[in-house]
Design a protein around this motif. Structure first.
Motif, PDB file in Angstrom:
ATOM      1  N   PRO A  14      65.095  -4.806  11.644  1.00 18.94           N
ATOM      2  CA  PRO A  14      65.466  -3.646  13.147  1.00 18.94           C
ATOM      3  C   PRO A  14      64.864  -4.562  14.062  1.00 18.94           C
ATOM      4  O   PRO A  14      64.451  -5.413  14.502  1.00 18.94           O
ATOM      5  CB  PRO A  14      64.381  -2.833  12.675  1.00 18.94           C
ATOM      6  N   SER A  17      69.347  -5.530  19.379  1.00 17.90           N
ATOM      7  CA  SER A  17      70.263  -6.221  19.458  1.00 17.90           C
ATOM      8  C   SER A  17      69.845  -7.843  19.494  1.00 17.90           C
ATOM      9  O   SER A  17      68.887  -8.037  20.851  1.00 17.90           O
ATOM     10  CB  SER A  17      71.154  -5.899  20.433  1.00 17.90           C
ATOM     11  N   GLN A  22      68.335  -3.440  23.885  1.00 18.52           N
ATOM     12  CA  GLN A  22      68.523  -1.399  23.502  1.00 18.52           C
ATOM     13  C   GLN A  22      70.056  -0.999  23.414  1.00 18.52           C
ATOM     14  O   GLN A  22      70.217  -0.697  24.414  1.00 18.52           O
ATOM     15  CB  GLN A  22      67.411  -0.445  23.052  1.00 18.52           C
ATOM     16  N   ALA A  28      77.122  -0.116  20.659  1.00 15.35           N
ATOM     17  CA  ALA A  28      77.483  -0.546  19.874  1.00 15.35           C
ATOM     18  C   ALA A  28      79.077  -0.719  19.120  1.00 15.35           C
ATOM     19  O   ALA A  28      79.364  -1.561  18.531  1.00 15.35           O
ATOM     20  CB  ALA A  28      76.616   0.047  18.635  1.00 15.35           C
ATOM     21  N   TYR A  42      75.682  -7.735  13.982  1.00 18.93           N
ATOM     22  CA  TYR A  42      74.630  -6.470  14.073  1.00 18.93           C
ATOM     23  C   TYR A  42      74.813  -4.922  14.898  1.00 18.93           C
ATOM     24  O   TYR A  42      73.943  -3.836  14.158  1.00 18.93           O
ATOM     25  CB  TYR A  42      74.165  -6.863  16.383  1.00 18.93           C
ATOM     26  N   TRP A  45      75.547  -3.710  11.476  1.00 18.37           N
ATOM     27  CA  TRP A  45      74.176  -2.878  10.461  1.00 18.37           C
ATOM     28  C   TRP A  45      74.115  -1.448  11.572  1.00 18.37           C
ATOM     29  O   TRP A  45      73.434  -0.486  10.792  1.00 18.37           O
ATOM     30  CB  TRP A  45      73.116  -4.126  11.146  1.00 18.37           C
ATOM     31  N   TRP A  46      73.656  -1.605  13.200  1.00 14.05           N
ATOM     32  CA  TRP A  46      73.265  -0.873  13.816  1.00 14.05           C
ATOM     33  C   TRP A  46      73.776   0.432  13.682  1.00 14.05           C
ATOM     34  O   TRP A  46      72.761   1.724  13.607  1.00 14.05           O
ATOM     35  CB  TRP A  46      73.090  -1.275  15.464  1.00 14.05           C
ATOM     36  N   ARG A  49      72.580   1.730  10.575  1.00  7.13           N
ATOM     37  CA  ARG A  49      70.785   1.801  10.421  1.00  7.13           C
ATOM     38  C   ARG A  49      70.680   3.729  11.308  1.00  7.13           C
ATOM     39  O   ARG A  49      70.515   4.665  10.272  1.00  7.13           O
ATOM     40  CB  ARG A  49      70.545   1.418  10.832  1.00  7.13           C
TER      41      ARG A  49
END
Length: 281
Positions: A14, A17, A22, A28, A42, A45-46, A49
């Motif tokens: 977490p 990036s 942010q 994203a 990333y 994943w983000w 998440r």
């Protein structure tokens, strides 16, 4: 090589990036098409998440399941893995068929992530494909003679079949109770309990709580929480493991009691679990 939807481990930490900023949802999603493979990885994943359900995010994550650019020297597909995990967390049914296709991927960890996410999505259409993958570990009705067999993510496959109530898989799951890897044994016990409701399989997991390895005790706590096995409540509370994990496991038992009790008030079992949870706080 372990798997379990409750043991889902993200592949990125977490925080910020790779570029230091942010992320926003828009960034994203855009980064999934970046020429920078790190940003793509990333972003996948983000989005998982934070469970971003935007249609364009789902569409691009599904496309990422066929990515050929992000390859490891060993032939793995890191972006595909993160995309598969993200799609399970997001929960959009459009991902079911693409994830089934991922069960044929050459990357073990893509197959594992796909099985975990299909478990989370809960669509029984994937059962035949999971069964075919499980058969790779069997010769007839017995485990392959060459053991340990690490060719497939058997624990993820078995757990998915249990969660999906694939009773037709019982004869195929049962031999894995004797698999040399403990995590696979536990997955089989978990699934067999879900598929048969026979206490012998729940008790096998309770017995495993007394094992020497903390990592395995943690896994069993997750398994017992997932199946809501009420007779395990006291053993869970007394397990030599972190209270936070014991509370998560007991929460699974409590939810099972609440969801499967016909009475309007709390059952005696639910009250017992709540008292045990209080004692751990």
């Amino acid at each position: 090589m372990n798997s379990n939807p409750q043991k889902f481990e993200d592949l990125s930490p977490p925080g910020d990036s790779p570029g230091g900023e942010q992320l926003t949802v828009e960034q994203a999603i855009a980064n999934l098409q970046s020429t920078d493979l790190g940003l793509r990885f990333y972003a996948a994943w983000w989005l998982g998440r934070f469970r971003i359900c935007e249609p364009v995010a789902v569409t691009r994550l599904i496309k990422a399941l066929e990515d050929e650019d992000d390859r490891t020297p060993e032939g793995g597909y890191p972006l595909r893995r993160n995309a598969a995990r993200a799609l399970g967390k997001i929960g959009d049914s459009q991902a079911v068929k693409p994830l089934i296709a991922c069960l044929d991927c050459s990357d073990f960890y893509v197959r594992e992530a796909a099985a975990q996410s299909l478990d989370m999505l809960g669509d029984p259409v994937c059962i035949p494909a999971l069964i075919e993958l499980l058969k790779a570990g069997l010769q007839g009705e017995k485990l392959k003679s060459q053991q340990p067999d690490l060719s497939q993510p058997y624990d993820a496959i078995i757990e998915a079949l249990g969660s999906l109530q694939a009773t037709e898989s019982i004869p195929l799951v049962k031999p894995f109770l004797e698999h040399p890897i403990e995590l696979v044994q536990y997955a089989a016990a978990r699934a067999m309990y879900q598929l048969t409701q026979e206490p012998v399989y729940g008790e096998r997991l309770v017995k495993a709580l007394a094992g020497e390895k903390l990592q395995l005790r943690r896994a069993v706590l997750a398994d017992l929480g997932a199946i809501g096995y009420l007779p395990a409540a006291e053993a869970i509370a007394e397990t030599l493991a972190e209270n936070s994990l014991k509370l998560i496991s007991l929460k699974g038992l409590l939810e099972h009691q609440v969801n499967h009790t016909a009475t309007r008030g709390l059952s005696a079992g639910a009250i017992k679990v709540m008292n045990l949870m209080d004692s751990l706080l």
